[in-house]
Design a protein around this motif. Sequence first.
Motif, short mmCIF file in Angstrom:
data_model
loop_
_atom_site.label_atom_id
_atom_site.label_comp_id
_atom_site.label_asym_id
_atom_site.label_seq_id
_atom_site.Cartn_x
_atom_site.Cartn_y
_atom_site.Cartn_z
N PHE A 223 0.86 -1.19 0.00
CA PHE A 223 0.00 0.00 0.00
C PHE A 223 0.89 1.24 0.00
CE2 PHE A 223 -3.02 3.11 1.58
CZ PHE A 223 -4.20 2.72 0.97
N SER A 224 0.70 2.08 -1.00
CA SER A 224 1.58 3.25 -1.11
C SER A 224 0.94 4.47 -0.44
CB SER A 224 1.85 3.57 -2.59
OG SER A 224 0.69 4.11 -3.20
N VAL A 225 1.75 5.49 -0.16
CA VAL A 225 1.16 6.74 0.38
C VAL A 225 0.16 7.31 -0.61
CG1 VAL A 225 2.71 7.73 2.12
CG2 VAL A 225 3.29 7.97 -0.28
N GLU A 226 0.41 7.08 -1.89
CA GLU A 226 -0.50 7.59 -2.92
C GLU A 226 -1.83 6.83 -2.94
OE1 GLU A 226 2.80 7.04 -3.56
OE2 GLU A 226 3.38 9.14 -3.79
N GLN B 122 1.78 4.47 11.28
CA GLN B 122 0.86 5.30 12.08
C GLN B 122 -0.34 5.80 11.28
OE1 GLN B 122 3.95 6.11 11.03
NE2 GLN B 122 4.34 8.31 10.97
N ASP B 123 -0.29 5.72 9.95
CA ASP B 123 -1.43 6.15 9.12
C ASP B 123 -2.53 5.08 9.07
OD1 ASP B 123 0.09 8.36 8.52
OD2 ASP B 123 0.61 7.72 6.49
N LEU B 124 -2.22 3.84 9.44
CA LEU B 124 -3.17 2.73 9.30
C LEU B 124 -4.18 2.73 10.45
CD1 LEU B 124 -1.02 1.94 7.21
CD2 LEU B 124 -1.46 -0.44 7.80
N PRO B 125 -5.33 2.06 10.25
CA PRO B 125 -6.31 1.97 11.35
C PRO B 125 -5.64 1.39 12.61
CG PRO B 125 -7.22 1.01 9.34
CD PRO B 125 -5.80 1.34 9.05
N GLU B 126 -6.05 1.88 13.76
CA GLU B 126 -5.36 1.53 15.00
C GLU B 126 -5.31 0.05 15.29
OE1 GLU B 126 -6.32 3.68 18.56
OE2 GLU B 126 -5.79 5.57 17.56
N ASP B 127 -6.40 -0.66 14.99
CA ASP B 127 -6.38 -2.11 15.29
C ASP B 127 -5.37 -2.83 14.39
OD1 ASP B 127 -8.36 -1.70 13.08
OD2 ASP B 127 -8.48 -3.87 13.21
N VAL B 128 -5.21 -2.36 13.18
CA VAL B 128 -4.23 -2.98 12.27
C VAL B 128 -2.81 -2.70 12.79
CG1 VAL B 128 -3.33 -3.06 9.90
CG2 VAL B 128 -5.78 -2.79 10.28
N GLN B 129 -2.60 -1.45 13.23
CA GLN B 129 -1.29 -1.11 13.81
C GLN B 129 -0.96 -2.02 14.98
OE1 GLN B 129 -0.49 3.01 14.95
NE2 GLN B 129 -2.08 3.70 13.55
N ARG B 130 -1.96 -2.18 15.84
CA ARG B 130 -1.74 -3.02 17.05
C ARG B 130 -1.38 -4.43 16.68
NH1 ARG B 130 -5.92 -0.39 19.55
NH2 ARG B 130 -7.43 -1.92 18.84
N GLY C 180 14.82 -15.31 7.92
CA GLY C 180 14.45 -14.45 6.79
C GLY C 180 13.60 -13.32 7.29
N GLN C 181 13.41 -12.30 6.45
CA GLN C 181 12.56 -11.17 6.84
C GLN C 181 11.52 -10.91 5.76
OE1 GLN C 181 14.55 -7.68 8.28
NE2 GLN C 181 16.04 -8.86 9.49
N LEU C 182 10.28 -10.79 6.22
CA LEU C 182 9.19 -10.39 5.33
C LEU C 182 8.87 -8.94 5.67
CD1 LEU C 182 6.91 -10.90 3.31
CD2 LEU C 182 5.49 -11.67 5.22
N ILE C 183 9.07 -8.06 4.70
CA ILE C 183 8.88 -6.63 4.95
C ILE C 183 7.68 -6.14 4.15
CG2 ILE C 183 9.93 -4.34 4.72
CD1 ILE C 183 12.69 -6.04 4.74
N LEU C 184 6.68 -5.63 4.85
CA LEU C 184 5.51 -5.08 4.17
C LEU C 184 5.67 -3.57 4.06
CD1 LEU C 184 2.61 -7.04 5.97
CD2 LEU C 184 3.78 -7.61 3.81
N ALA C 185 5.65 -3.07 2.83
CA ALA C 185 5.70 -1.63 2.62
C ALA C 185 4.26 -1.13 2.69
CB ALA C 185 6.34 -1.29 1.28
N LEU C 186 3.95 -0.40 3.75
CA LEU C 186 2.58 0.03 4.03
C LEU C 186 2.54 1.53 4.24
CD1 LEU C 186 1.56 -2.75 6.59
CD2 LEU C 186 0.65 -2.47 4.27
N SER C 187 1.61 2.19 3.55
CA SER C 187 1.60 3.65 3.52
C SER C 187 3.03 4.12 3.27
CB SER C 187 1.04 4.24 4.83
OG SER C 187 0.76 5.61 4.64
N TYR C 188 3.65 3.47 2.29
CA TYR C 188 5.06 3.74 1.97
C TYR C 188 5.16 4.66 0.75
CZ TYR C 188 9.82 3.46 0.50
OH TYR C 188 11.08 3.84 0.14
N GLY C 189 6.10 5.58 0.83
CA GLY C 189 6.46 6.40 -0.33
C GLY C 189 7.94 6.68 -0.24
N GLY C 190 8.65 6.51 -1.34
CA GLY C 190 10.09 6.73 -1.33
C GLY C 190 10.46 8.17 -1.01
N ARG C 191 9.71 9.12 -1.57
CA ARG C 191 10.01 10.53 -1.30
C ARG C 191 9.67 10.89 0.14
NH1 ARG C 191 9.03 14.43 -6.51
NH2 ARG C 191 10.67 13.48 -7.78
N THR C 192 8.58 10.30 0.64
CA THR C 192 8.23 10.54 2.05
C THR C 192 9.33 10.00 2.95
OG1 THR C 192 5.89 10.33 1.51
CG2 THR C 192 6.47 10.09 3.82
#
Length: 239
Positions: free
Chosen positions: A62-65, A106-114, A129-141
Amino acid sequence: MKQKTTLRTPRHIAIIMDGNGRWAKKQGFARVKGHEAGAESVRTAIRCCRNAGVQYLTLYAFSVENWVRPKAEVAALMQLLRRFLKNNEHELHENQVRLRVSGRLQDLPEDVQREINRVMEATKHYDAGQLILALSYGGRTELTEAMQKIARQVKAGELPPESITEETITQNLYLPDVPDPDLMIRTSGELRLSNFLLWQLSYAELYFDDVLWPDFREPHFQKALENYSKRKRRFGDIE
Ligand code: IPE
Ligand code: IPE
Ligand code: MG
């Protein structure tokens, strides 16, 4: 996501999982059906990485856009995220894979954050191994936030401006310890980065597949790995 790593296998793969909406439209379904089908491709990608010995997998979920999308679609994506965590946590434990997030959690719904924070905490000692979820992610941000952190250190007198190096910038990104991706895969035929990992992808090998994300399964993944294994990474040098 462990061992068997050779030079021909990427240590870190980053994926722009694109084309869920078009996949659904093609079958006459609502867009959300495409996201649901895409979740199965996520499971496949995680398994393929594990089997191939890829240590880090970053998924652009999920991108910031993406916040500008219709409210109902955003809500459906958040619901899928809840379901994904519920259905897949046991596999992270079974395979000793650490879950991490890159982006503005911190942009995601609180229950999801928790829930995400809970799973991250429960898996933080795993090292297979590491699974990294890019969430509300933006490279410029991400880069903007890094600049703000650096500026605060300079202002506090902790960091002389002339001592700022590339490493300083890397150290102020969301996940400073994660090595840069070796391979970036984008599905659905779009040839752009869409603000993904702008700093980290500077020397990644790029691989584009026309297949829509819900159709991107093991054979497609293997093809991407095989293609990567034939690339010559010169990093500016000769041969
Ligand atoms: C990717 O599929 C998933 C997200 C961006 C969350 P899309 O939803 O972008 O699908 P298309 O590009 O509209 O087909
Ligand atoms: C990029 O896909 C973001 C994710 C896959 C989460 P988009 O579908 O949002 O990108 P654009 O809008 O086509 O550039
Ligand atoms: Mg898209």
